[in-house]
Design a protein around this motif. Sequence first.
Motif, PDB file in Angstrom:
ATOM      1  N   THR A 144      32.622  52.573 -11.966  1.00  0.00           N
ATOM      2  CA  THR A 144      32.152  52.539 -13.348  1.00  0.00           C
ATOM      3  C   THR A 144      33.194  53.150 -14.269  1.00  0.00           C
ATOM      4  OG1 THR A 144      29.914  52.927 -12.495  1.00  0.00           O
ATOM      5  CG2 THR A 144      30.230  53.190 -14.864  1.00  0.00           C
ATOM      6  N   VAL A 145      33.511  52.473 -15.364  1.00  0.00           N
ATOM      7  CA  VAL A 145      34.379  53.061 -16.386  1.00  0.00           C
ATOM      8  C   VAL A 145      33.573  54.134 -17.105  1.00  0.00           C
ATOM      9  CG1 VAL A 145      35.718  52.645 -18.489  1.00  0.00           C
ATOM     10  CG2 VAL A 145      35.583  50.859 -16.732  1.00  0.00           C
ATOM     11  N   VAL A 146      34.011  55.398 -17.006  1.00  0.00           N
ATOM     12  CA  VAL A 146      33.246  56.457 -17.671  1.00  0.00           C
ATOM     13  C   VAL A 146      33.917  56.963 -18.950  1.00  0.00           C
ATOM     14  CG1 VAL A 146      32.016  57.198 -15.597  1.00  0.00           C
ATOM     15  CG2 VAL A 146      34.166  58.300 -16.192  1.00  0.00           C
ATOM     16  N   GLU A 147      35.243  56.782 -19.058  1.00  0.00           N
ATOM     17  CA  GLU A 147      35.913  57.174 -20.299  1.00  0.00           C
ATOM     18  C   GLU A 147      37.108  56.268 -20.548  1.00  0.00           C
ATOM     19  OE1 GLU A 147      36.021  61.676 -21.565  1.00  0.00           O
ATOM     20  OE2 GLU A 147      36.117  61.578 -19.375  1.00  0.00           O
ATOM     21  N   THR A 148      37.377  56.037 -21.803  1.00  0.00           N
ATOM     22  CA  THR A 148      38.573  55.269 -22.168  1.00  0.00           C
ATOM     23  C   THR A 148      39.275  55.974 -23.320  1.00  0.00           C
ATOM     24  OG1 THR A 148      37.506  53.920 -23.873  1.00  0.00           O
ATOM     25  CG2 THR A 148      37.393  53.065 -21.621  1.00  0.00           C
ATOM     26  N   TRP A 149      40.578  55.835 -23.379  1.00  0.00           N
ATOM     27  CA  TRP A 149      41.356  56.348 -24.503  1.00  0.00           C
ATOM     28  C   TRP A 149      42.266  55.222 -24.986  1.00  0.00           C
ATOM     29  CZ3 TRP A 149      40.386  58.968 -20.063  1.00  0.00           C
ATOM     30  CH2 TRP A 149      39.792  60.237 -20.172  1.00  0.00           C
ATOM     31  N   GLY A 150      42.434  55.118 -26.258  1.00  0.00           N
ATOM     32  CA  GLY A 150      43.320  54.085 -26.789  1.00  0.00           C
ATOM     33  C   GLY A 150      42.770  52.706 -26.490  1.00  0.00           C
ATOM     34  N   SER A 151      43.680  51.767 -26.358  1.00  0.00           N
ATOM     35  CA  SER A 151      43.249  50.395 -26.146  1.00  0.00           C
ATOM     36  C   SER A 151      42.945  50.185 -24.673  1.00  0.00           C
ATOM     37  CB  SER A 151      44.375  49.470 -26.634  1.00  0.00           C
ATOM     38  OG  SER A 151      44.512  48.369 -25.787  1.00  0.00           O
ATOM     39  N   ALA A 152      41.667  49.978 -24.351  1.00  0.00           N
ATOM     40  CA  ALA A 152      41.264  49.761 -22.962  1.00  0.00           C
ATOM     41  C   ALA A 152      40.623  48.391 -22.855  1.00  0.00           C
ATOM     42  CB  ALA A 152      40.299  50.845 -22.514  1.00  0.00           C
ATOM     43  N   PRO A 153      40.904  47.679 -21.772  1.00  0.00           N
ATOM     44  CA  PRO A 153      40.433  46.297 -21.673  1.00  0.00           C
ATOM     45  C   PRO A 153      38.922  46.153 -21.466  1.00  0.00           C
ATOM     46  CG  PRO A 153      41.669  46.930 -19.714  1.00  0.00           C
ATOM     47  CD  PRO A 153      41.784  48.053 -20.671  1.00  0.00           C
ATOM     48  N   ARG A 154      38.277  47.145 -20.844  1.00  0.00           N
ATOM     49  CA  ARG A 154      36.839  47.028 -20.609  1.00  0.00           C
ATOM     50  C   ARG A 154      36.141  48.272 -21.139  1.00  0.00           C
ATOM     51  NH1 ARG A 154      33.842  43.811 -19.935  1.00  0.00           N
ATOM     52  NH2 ARG A 154      32.833  44.048 -17.936  1.00  0.00           N
ATOM     53  N   PRO A 155      34.995  48.116 -21.790  1.00  0.00           N
ATOM     54  CA  PRO A 155      34.342  49.267 -22.404  1.00  0.00           C
ATOM     55  C   PRO A 155      33.721  50.235 -21.390  1.00  0.00           C
ATOM     56  CG  PRO A 155      33.006  47.285 -22.676  1.00  0.00           C
ATOM     57  CD  PRO A 155      34.302  46.852 -22.043  1.00  0.00           C
ATOM     58  N   VAL A 156      33.457  51.445 -21.864  1.00  0.00           N
ATOM     59  CA  VAL A 156      32.750  52.446 -21.076  1.00  0.00           C
ATOM     60  C   VAL A 156      31.430  51.848 -20.573  1.00  0.00           C
ATOM     61  CG1 VAL A 156      31.509  54.648 -21.246  1.00  0.00           C
ATOM     62  CG2 VAL A 156      33.782  54.420 -22.243  1.00  0.00           C
ATOM     63  N   GLY A 157      31.136  52.084 -19.302  1.00  0.00           N
ATOM     64  CA  GLY A 157      29.903  51.551 -18.715  1.00  0.00           C
ATOM     65  C   GLY A 157      30.129  50.302 -17.881  1.00  0.00           C
ATOM     66  N   SER A 158      31.331  49.699 -17.971  1.00  0.00           N
ATOM     67  CA  SER A 158      31.609  48.477 -17.197  1.00  0.00           C
ATOM     68  C   SER A 158      31.659  48.785 -15.704  1.00  0.00           C
ATOM     69  CB  SER A 158      32.954  47.875 -17.614  1.00  0.00           C
ATOM     70  OG  SER A 158      32.955  47.588 -18.989  1.00  0.00           O
ATOM     71  N   HIS A 159      31.244  47.817 -14.913  1.00  0.00           N
ATOM     72  CA  HIS A 159      31.177  48.018 -13.466  1.00  0.00           C
ATOM     73  C   HIS A 159      32.026  47.026 -12.674  1.00  0.00           C
ATOM     74  CE1 HIS A 159      27.859  50.857 -13.568  1.00  0.00           C
ATOM     75  NE2 HIS A 159      27.174  50.032 -14.339  1.00  0.00           N
ATOM     76  N   LEU A 160      32.535  47.546 -11.549  1.00  0.00           N
ATOM     77  CA  LEU A 160      33.098  46.705 -10.492  1.00  0.00           C
ATOM     78  C   LEU A 160      32.349  47.113  -9.237  1.00  0.00           C
ATOM     79  CD1 LEU A 160      35.525  44.808  -9.506  1.00  0.00           C
ATOM     80  CD2 LEU A 160      36.729  46.925  -8.998  1.00  0.00           C
ATOM     81  N   VAL A 161      31.795  46.148  -8.516  1.00  0.00           N
ATOM     82  CA  VAL A 161      31.130  46.497  -7.252  1.00  0.00           C
ATOM     83  C   VAL A 161      31.920  45.885  -6.101  1.00  0.00           C
ATOM     84  CG1 VAL A 161      28.892  46.736  -8.374  1.00  0.00           C
ATOM     85  CG2 VAL A 161      29.465  44.564  -7.303  1.00  0.00           C
ATOM     86  N   ILE A 162      31.979  46.643  -5.006  1.00  0.00           N
ATOM     87  CA  ILE A 162      32.862  46.279  -3.897  1.00  0.00           C
ATOM     88  C   ILE A 162      32.065  46.408  -2.590  1.00  0.00           C
ATOM     89  CG2 ILE A 162      35.053  46.844  -2.722  1.00  0.00           C
ATOM     90  CD1 ILE A 162      34.458  48.513  -6.035  1.00  0.00           C
ATOM     91  N   ASP A 163      32.260  45.480  -1.675  1.00  0.00           N
ATOM     92  CA  ASP A 163      31.607  45.673  -0.376  1.00  0.00           C
ATOM     93  C   ASP A 163      32.653  46.089   0.670  1.00  0.00           C
ATOM     94  OD1 ASP A 163      32.911  43.456   0.651  1.00  0.00           O
ATOM     95  OD2 ASP A 163      31.096  42.275   0.999  1.00  0.00           O
ATOM     96  N   GLY A 164      32.185  46.353   1.869  1.00  0.00           N
ATOM     97  CA  GLY A 164      33.061  46.892   2.913  1.00  0.00           C
ATOM     98  C   GLY A 164      34.157  45.941   3.356  1.00  0.00           C
ATOM     99  N   ASP A 165      34.034  44.659   2.979  1.00  0.00           N
ATOM    100  CA  ASP A 165      35.077  43.686   3.321  1.00  0.00           C
ATOM    101  C   ASP A 165      35.967  43.360   2.130  1.00  0.00           C
ATOM    102  OD1 ASP A 165      34.208  43.396   5.973  1.00  0.00           O
ATOM    103  OD2 ASP A 165      32.631  42.011   5.332  1.00  0.00           O
ATOM    104  N   SER A 166      35.957  44.232   1.124  1.00  0.00           N
ATOM    105  CA  SER A 166      36.768  44.069  -0.089  1.00  0.00           C
ATOM    106  C   SER A 166      36.325  42.920  -0.985  1.00  0.00           C
ATOM    107  CB  SER A 166      38.259  43.883   0.228  1.00  0.00           C
ATOM    108  OG  SER A 166      38.737  44.941   1.003  1.00  0.00           O
TER     109      SER A 166
END
Lengths: 113, 234
Positions: free
Chosen positions: A32-54
């Motif tokens: 989860t993106v919890v903080e951003t500074w300056g120009s960030a591509p995805r806003p705070v709160g954005s998620h990436l989910v990953i499983d054990g096989d990548s």
Amino acid sequence: METMPQKTMPDNDPLTVAEEWMGEGRDVAIATVVETWGSAPRPVGSHLVIDGDSNFEGSVSGGCVEGAVISDALDVIETGEPKMLEFGVADETAWQVGLSCGGKIRVYVERLG
Amino acid sequence: MDPASLKKLNAARAGRRAVALVTDLGDGRDRVVVEGDEVAAALGDSVAKAFRSGKSGVLELENRSYFINVHIPPPRLVVIGAVHISQALAPMAKLAGFDIEVIDPRTAFATPERFSGVRLDAEWPEAVLSGRPLDPYCALAAVTHDPKIDDIPLKAALVAGCFYVGALGSRKTHAKRVERLTSMGVSADRIERIASPIGLDIGASSPAEIAVAILAEIIKALRTRSAVSAERAA
């Protein structure tokens, strides 16, 4: 007439995918993106989910640092210990995991369950 | 993340409830807060603020660090009446980030040519809304001037606790509307919530200007609304 079905959840919503994966008995980490500074591509709160096989769904940076987050996520799945990752401007030392846009982000990675 | 938290979070999101996941970044423990749930003092204030602003962020509190990830359902604007005002209101509302839809059973008004790119239903509002019910993250603006079309969706919006309910018409027209809604069994408290005359008082005159006034009033209602739980409980 334009048809636009009203959907409460967009396709490939990462948290919905995470729940599906969990239901299938897969190991899952949530980043989860919890903080951003300056120009960030995805806003705070954005998620990436990953499983054990990548396998992954969602994004925390629009592609710049996902590779690094996935590799840390595999550790997190292994150990169960959450991690806080920080990514800044791409420079020579951080070439592979930099943000070309010049911003800085903090990403919290935790295991589901 | 606790699997139970994920399930609760996803269920609330799918049900168009405002919900926040509060994670203690120190020990990784999390909890799900649905808008209106009681949360203790200082943390509670920050969660309430996050619900109002829709902004997620890190909170430092008593040497602990929390991440509040708030999920607000996208605001939906239902316009009853495919009239001239709606033709201006629809693109403006879209630009402002609303899911906009226009409903009018009068097929002469509700034509795709007049509402290009807008979700349009040339059906009676009660038929459309039974399939896609209103909720507290909806705004409803009734602008047909015709009680046969406006009254039932107005009542539905008040009962559903829509964050904004507006109706076009003069004070005299509205007085009659109040009488009709009362006889339809709507309580005075609820009827009181109808914005009428519709729109912020900016001296709007043309249909497009009236659309600006209506949209401004809707945004004001959205950004200053109180927690929805009280209305749900009512």
